[in-house]
Design a protein around this motif. Structure first.
Motif, PDB file in Angstrom:
ATOM      1  N   LYS A 144     -24.705  15.851 -26.643  1.00 45.37           N
ATOM      2  CA  LYS A 144     -24.016  17.044 -27.172  1.00 45.37           C
ATOM      3  C   LYS A 144     -25.059  18.148 -27.129  1.00 45.37           C
ATOM      4  CE  LYS A 144     -21.010  14.310 -30.056  1.00 45.37           C
ATOM      5  NZ  LYS A 144     -21.553  13.080 -29.428  1.00 45.37           N
ATOM      6  N   THR A 190     -25.662  27.596 -19.187  1.00 45.97           N
ATOM      7  CA  THR A 190     -24.472  26.774 -19.393  1.00 45.97           C
ATOM      8  C   THR A 190     -24.844  25.328 -19.169  1.00 45.97           C
ATOM      9  OG1 THR A 190     -23.001  28.559 -18.668  1.00 45.97           O
ATOM     10  CG2 THR A 190     -22.112  26.330 -18.660  1.00 45.97           C
ATOM     11  N   LEU A 191     -24.635  24.501 -20.186  1.00 45.67           N
ATOM     12  CA  LEU A 191     -24.956  23.076 -20.130  1.00 45.67           C
ATOM     13  C   LEU A 191     -23.656  22.297 -20.038  1.00 45.67           C
ATOM     14  CD1 LEU A 191     -27.631  23.111 -22.974  1.00 45.67           C
ATOM     15  CD2 LEU A 191     -28.064  23.179 -20.524  1.00 45.67           C
ATOM     16  N   SER A 192     -23.497  21.536 -18.963  1.00 52.75           N
ATOM     17  CA  SER A 192     -22.248  20.809 -18.722  1.00 52.75           C
ATOM     18  C   SER A 192     -22.458  19.312 -18.891  1.00 52.75           C
ATOM     19  CB  SER A 192     -21.725  21.093 -17.308  1.00 52.75           C
ATOM     20  OG  SER A 192     -21.470  22.474 -17.138  1.00 52.75           O
ATOM     21  N   ARG A 193     -21.547  18.698 -19.602  1.00 49.43           N
ATOM     22  CA  ARG A 193     -21.509  17.253 -19.746  1.00 49.43           C
ATOM     23  C   ARG A 193     -20.102  16.783 -19.405  1.00 49.43           C
ATOM     24  NH1 ARG A 193     -25.930  18.535 -19.704  1.00 49.43           N
ATOM     25  NH2 ARG A 193     -27.660  18.028 -21.107  1.00 49.43           N
ATOM     26  N   LEU A 205     -17.766  17.921 -22.405  1.00 46.68           N
ATOM     27  CA  LEU A 205     -17.698  19.321 -22.839  1.00 46.68           C
ATOM     28  C   LEU A 205     -18.689  20.175 -22.065  1.00 46.68           C
ATOM     29  CD1 LEU A 205     -19.481  19.783 -26.289  1.00 46.68           C
ATOM     30  CD2 LEU A 205     -19.897  17.859 -24.776  1.00 46.68           C
ATOM     31  N   GLN A 206     -18.519  21.482 -22.192  1.00 43.35           N
ATOM     32  CA  GLN A 206     -19.398  22.465 -21.563  1.00 43.35           C
ATOM     33  C   GLN A 206     -19.727  23.537 -22.604  1.00 43.35           C
ATOM     34  OE1 GLN A 206     -18.021  25.538 -18.543  1.00 43.35           O
ATOM     35  NE2 GLN A 206     -19.149  24.169 -17.183  1.00 43.35           N
ATOM     36  N   ILE A 207     -21.018  23.792 -22.789  1.00 44.23           N
ATOM     37  CA  ILE A 207     -21.464  24.723 -23.819  1.00 44.23           C
ATOM     38  C   ILE A 207     -22.383  25.763 -23.187  1.00 44.23           C
ATOM     39  CG2 ILE A 207     -22.776  24.985 -25.967  1.00 44.23           C
ATOM     40  CD1 ILE A 207     -21.942  22.220 -26.762  1.00 44.23           C
ATOM     41  N   SER A 208     -22.172  27.024 -23.549  1.00 43.41           N
ATOM     42  CA  SER A 208     -23.033  28.116 -23.087  1.00 43.41           C
ATOM     43  C   SER A 208     -23.826  28.662 -24.267  1.00 43.41           C
ATOM     44  CB  SER A 208     -22.202  29.246 -22.463  1.00 43.41           C
ATOM     45  OG  SER A 208     -21.633  28.832 -21.240  1.00 43.41           O
TER      46      SER A 208
END
Length: 501
Positions: free
Chosen positions: A288, A328-331, A334-337
């Motif tokens: 996360k 931007t961190l993508s998993r 989910l994707q969180i900026s």
């Protein structure tokens, strides 16, 4: 059968999505089930809530209890929902009135004795709660943080019992008082370092002033002990003052990591990660994703000492954030900026031993070792650094005999602030952020300066990116001189802050 709905806030990056805590009590064997994609820490709240209710003098329902955390597809983590679950159970079982509960939101972790423990992300919850036109009840340890946003209405509680008495007996809770604490005012932070402590180094000091005025990235190359770190640490002391909105942005990032500290309100961050830091530590990561060093340095300085000693992969991941100013961190789930509007300041030695071009000590590094050492930094990365200066060692005579210190941070900061105000009024951003048509419009130069720049670009084989960076730096130099157009002297000085000149 009894039902109650309580509102709380989750935590996804720097956002606080609304979570509806629904409690349904029905006949059946005594049990407590929590549904709605709860993680282990949320499921463990069953035991915390049970113990907290009993220790606070309330009765734990001896029926079948189902707690739904909605929306069901939003992952729930941490102990932040404990207070909302406890209040929901008390309301559904009729131990506290349901009236007016929909006007409040609750976050807070419960101890077994019923005391409230602080949770990360209180500021984001306060902002979101205010936008929903509800009041927030949270642990008193988080109250000052939640009070940073002046319009938010927050209440701090010591334990579960005080929250219940607020609804049962109208006993007052500690209320936010941002206007009294002064936290909502325009920050004016006093730093412990001062530029006057730096003796000599006129060229590096000038580069530092230009970097601060235009928010340009800076690379300093010099032998050990020449003052590179000392200069870097004083950059934040001469940067433009933060607005209240910028301070809130920084506080929100630190809040989501649980790192917010009232004493740092109004100061620009200065992050100096060790050269063994991984790429995930720099840009952020985890299953996360949490913000990394580049986001924690938002609106401040990211200082990378011993630059070639960082892993090549760790340095290369900085290339995109240096341009876009966000990450931007993508998993898979989910994707969180995260914002990453940081100012990069790097320092390195000219060779492995550190004494190449040193006037006193002799360098013993073979040419192959020097080339291998310098090749650790890729061309695209170097191309993104506006100012590249050599920092020669200060002579002992200057250190021992110079009576009067150099200009103080306050004097330099006044010039920087004037130049920054000129930029923001003219184009709405700093010169380092000028792109495309904006650069053409606001980077206007005299015909003499343009002809000189064309010849210099051909001679130095500047890339298009490097050419634009020369213009941006020249624009900042002109702003420091309060001159409307870029002239040849500004271009000349801008080119002098490059290692390929």
């Amino acid at each position: 059968m009894s039902f109650a709905r309580i509102y709380s806030r989750g935590r996804i990056g720097i956002d606080a999505p609304l979570v509806s805590v629904e409690v349904f009590i029905s006949k059946g064997l005594p049990s407590l089930s929590i549904v709605g994609l709860p993680e282990t820490t949320v499921r463990e709240s069953r035991d915390r809530v049970r113990s907290a209710l009993i220790h606070s003098g309330f009765e734990f329902p001896k029926y079948r209890v189902v707690v739904n955390l909605g929306p069901a597809d939003l992952p729930k983590e941490g102990g932040r929902f404990d207070l909302a679950i406890a209040i929901g159970m008390l309301a559904a079982s009729g131990q506290i009135p349901l009236d007016n509960l929909d006007q409040y939101e609750f976050i807070g972790e419960l101890s077994l004795s019923g005391e409230l423990q602080s949770v990360p992300g209180a500021l984001a919850s306060s902002l979101a709660c205010c936008n929903s036109e509800r009041s927030l009840i949270l642990p008193e340890q988080n109250l000052k943080e939640a009070s940073l946003y002046q319009k938010a209405k927050s209440f701090g509680a010591k334990d579960l019992d005080s929250v219940c008495q607020f609804f049962l007996e109208d006993e007052p809770l500690m209320q936010s008082s941002s206007s009294a604490s002064g936290l909502n005012k325009a920050p004016d932070y006093t730093y412990q370092h001062n530029l006057s402590e730096v003796y000599g180094q006129p060229f590096a000091r000038k580069a530092l002033e230009i970097a601060a005025a235009g928010q340009h990235h800076l690379l300093m190359i010099g032998s050990p002990g020449s003052g590179k770190t000392m200069l870097a640490e004083r950059l934040i002391t001469i940067q433009p003052k933060l607005s209240t909105e910028e301070s809130l942005e920084i506080a929100r990032l630190y809040s989501c990591r649980g790192l917010w500290n009232e004493s740092l309100w109004g100061s620009r961050p200065f992050r100096a990660p060790h050269h063994t830091s991984s790429s995930a530590a720099l840009v952020g990561g985890g299953s996360k994703p949490l913000p990394g060093e580049i986001s924690l340095a938002h609106k401040g300085v990211l200082f990378l000492d011993e630059l070639p000693e960082f892993e090549r992969r760790a340095l290369e991941v900085l290339r995109e954030p240096l341009e876009s100013r966000h990450i931007t961190l993508s998993r898979a789930a989910l994707q969180i900026s995260y914002p990453a509007n940081f100012q990069l300041v790097a320092a390195m030695n000219p060779c492995p031993c550190g004494y190449r071009d040193d006037p006193v000590k002799k360098c013993e590094c073979p040419p192959q070792a020097i080339a291998r050492y310098q090749s650790k930094l890729s061309g695209p990365l170097m191309d993104r650094i506006d100012l590249q200066v050599r920092v020669p060692p200060t002579h002992h005579k200057t250190l021992l005999e110079q009576q009067e210190p150099g200009e103080s941070s306050q004097l330099v900061q006044e010039r920087v602030q004037i130049a920054a105000d000129i930029q923001l009024e003219r184009q709405g951003c700093y010169n380092s952020q000028l792109k495309g048509d904006q650069l053409k419009t606001h980077g206007a130069m005299t015909s003499e300066a343009q002809e000189f720049l064309i010849k210099a670009s051909d001679t130095l084989c500047l890339s298009a990116r490097s050419l634009h960076r020369v213009i941006r730096v020249a624009r900042t130099i002109a702003d420091l001189k309060k001159e409307p157009k870029i002239e040849k002297k500004h271009i000349t000085q801008s080119l002098s802050f490059r290692l390929d000149q």
